[in-house]
Design an enzyme around this catalytic site. Sequence first.
Site, short mmCIF file in Angstrom:
data_model
loop_
_atom_site.label_atom_id
_atom_site.label_comp_id
_atom_site.label_asym_id
_atom_site.label_seq_id
_atom_site.Cartn_x
_atom_site.Cartn_y
_atom_site.Cartn_z
N GLN A 15 -2.59 -0.83 10.36
CA GLN A 15 -3.87 -0.26 9.90
C GLN A 15 -4.29 -0.80 8.53
OE1 GLN A 15 -4.96 3.84 10.99
NE2 GLN A 15 -2.79 4.26 10.62
N ALA A 61 5.68 -1.43 7.14
CA ALA A 61 6.49 -0.20 7.07
C ALA A 61 6.91 0.19 8.48
CB ALA A 61 5.67 0.94 6.46
N TYR A 62 7.91 1.05 8.53
CA TYR A 62 8.28 1.71 9.78
C TYR A 62 7.59 3.07 9.72
CZ TYR A 62 11.08 3.47 13.63
OH TYR A 62 11.47 3.99 14.83
N THR A 102 4.14 7.37 0.79
CA THR A 102 3.62 8.45 1.64
C THR A 102 3.69 9.84 1.00
OG1 THR A 102 4.09 9.62 3.72
CG2 THR A 102 5.95 8.57 2.66
N ASP A 103 2.81 10.71 1.47
CA ASP A 103 2.85 12.13 1.09
C ASP A 103 4.14 12.80 1.61
OD1 ASP A 103 1.91 11.69 3.71
OD2 ASP A 103 0.83 13.58 3.79
N TYR A 126 12.12 9.75 7.80
CA TYR A 126 11.07 8.81 7.38
C TYR A 126 10.79 8.99 5.87
CZ TYR A 126 6.21 7.26 6.66
OH TYR A 126 5.05 6.70 6.16
N LYS A 130 11.30 6.31 2.76
CA LYS A 130 10.20 5.89 1.88
C LYS A 130 10.52 6.22 0.42
CE LYS A 130 6.60 4.45 3.04
NZ LYS A 130 6.10 3.04 3.28
N TRP A 151 -1.99 10.64 5.94
CA TRP A 151 -2.78 10.85 7.17
C TRP A 151 -3.78 9.70 7.39
CZ3 TRP A 151 -4.12 16.62 8.45
CH2 TRP A 151 -3.01 17.44 8.16
N1 NAP Z 1 -0.08 5.86 9.05
C1 NAP Z 1 -0.09 6.94 8.28
O1 NAP Z 1 -0.57 8.01 8.65
C2 NAP Z 1 0.51 6.86 6.90
C3 NAP Z 1 0.60 8.03 6.13
C4 NAP Z 1 1.14 7.95 4.85
C5 NAP Z 1 1.56 6.74 4.35
N2 NAP Z 1 1.48 5.62 5.12
C6 NAP Z 1 1.96 4.36 4.58
O2 NAP Z 1 0.88 3.46 4.54
C7 NAP Z 1 1.35 2.13 4.72
C8 NAP Z 1 0.55 1.42 5.80
O3 NAP Z 1 0.72 2.14 7.00
P1 NAP Z 1 -0.03 1.70 8.35
O4 NAP Z 1 -0.52 2.94 8.98
O5 NAP Z 1 -0.96 0.58 8.06
O6 NAP Z 1 1.22 1.16 9.20
P2 NAP Z 1 1.22 0.56 10.69
O7 NAP Z 1 -0.15 0.58 11.25
O8 NAP Z 1 2.32 1.22 11.42
O9 NAP Z 1 1.61 -0.96 10.44
C9 NAP Z 1 2.91 -1.34 10.15
C10 NAP Z 1 2.91 -2.78 9.70
O10 NAP Z 1 4.27 -3.12 9.43
C11 NAP Z 1 4.46 -4.45 9.83
N3 NAP Z 1 5.87 -4.72 10.14
C12 NAP Z 1 6.70 -4.01 10.93
N4 NAP Z 1 7.92 -4.59 10.94
C13 NAP Z 1 7.84 -5.70 10.14
C14 NAP Z 1 8.75 -6.70 9.75
N5 NAP Z 1 10.03 -6.69 10.15
N6 NAP Z 1 8.31 -7.69 8.93
C15 NAP Z 1 7.03 -7.70 8.49
N7 NAP Z 1 6.12 -6.76 8.82
C16 NAP Z 1 6.52 -5.78 9.64
C17 NAP Z 1 3.63 -4.60 11.09
O11 NAP Z 1 3.42 -5.98 11.21
P3 NAP Z 1 2.77 -6.72 12.48
O12 NAP Z 1 1.45 -7.16 11.96
O13 NAP Z 1 3.68 -7.85 12.79
O14 NAP Z 1 2.67 -5.69 13.58
C18 NAP Z 1 2.39 -3.79 10.72
O15 NAP Z 1 1.42 -4.63 10.12
C19 NAP Z 1 2.86 2.26 5.02
O16 NAP Z 1 3.59 2.04 3.85
C20 NAP Z 1 3.01 3.70 5.45
O17 NAP Z 1 4.30 4.20 5.20
C21 NAP Z 1 0.95 5.65 6.38
#
Ligand code: NAP
Length: 293
Positions: A15, A61-62, A102-103, A126, A130, A151
Amino acid sequence: MPTLPTVLVFGRSGQLATALSAHQAPTIIALGRSEADVTSEEAVRAALGRYRPQLVINASAYTAVDKAESERAAAEALNSSAPGLLAQASEEAGAAFVHVSTDYVFDGEAGAPYAETHPTSPVNFYGETKEKGERAVLAAGGRQAIIRTSWVFSGGGANFVRTMLRLASERDAIGVVADQQGRPTSAADLARACLAVGERLLAGDQAARGVFHFANAGDANWAELASAVMEEAARLGARTAAIRPITTADYPTPAKRPRDSRLATGRIEALIGAAPRPWRAALPEAVASIIRG
Ligand SMILES: NC(=O)c1ccc[n+]([C@@H]2O[C@H](COP(=O)([O-])OP(=O)(O)OC[C@H]3O[C@@H](n4cnc5c(N)ncnc54)[C@H](OP(=O)(O)O)[C@@H]3O)[C@@H](O)[C@H]2O)c1
């Protein structure tokens, strides 16, 4: 943005990575796991050597909160170890570094929006991974910032908004948890915040270092967010479902969630001189993008 010549983003199809890639300027290079695996020191250093960025943003991130409980090694490798490696390697390559957290580093029991200085106390694995990642980034030192967000939704990638729209195409009613509160955040707005903080880091602003909170304005529980998604879907003539508020106890999940993880955003507002827009104003764009495919 002339002060940001080359930005290297780790992560490509996620995202945040997708939202960052939508920016025309500065030059943004986003690398997915097949191009640069962040768990490989060699791959990270090779990418930095090849692209010589001024700014690195970790969008990898995971993020599968429930699966992290059982896939512990994978979650740790991405969330705990990789951020420290990226911070260290960026510093050695002379690049500023923005990490995203993250929150869910908070337990959700404070009863008020969290400031950056509030002690962390994650309630799920998780969040633990983080939190460790944050510590590793801070230990690396240098020109770096950590932006905690919450979120996250967008028109691309897996997220709650997309899940609600999919369920609405399959059922007439959806039970959604109403006793967990947070601040929904547009990935597009988060991307802009990452770039704005990165720009301040590159300008040598000491106030841009350390931990920041970024979320869109306005509180919500998951059922309220789901209802807003349905309002937007109805406006676009898409199929909708009735949203039935339920409790966390009605919807058991492998990972425990914080009850109230609202983030206070005053520090980043002071740095970049702008307040985040309400999540309700950012939502229509994401819903429309998902519905229109
Ligand atoms: N999603 C939420 O609701 C949320 C909430 C709070 C905080 N966050 C934080 O916000 C940040 C962005 O989250 P997001 O929602 O954009 O995450 P996401 O949609 O799950 O995307 C995860 C990303 O991680 C990459 N990735 C996974 N394994 C990898 C590896 N081994 N090497 C390199 N890249 C790898 C993926 O790469 P590919 O392009 O190869 O798939 C993808 O681009 C994260 O730090 C997350 O913890 C997210």
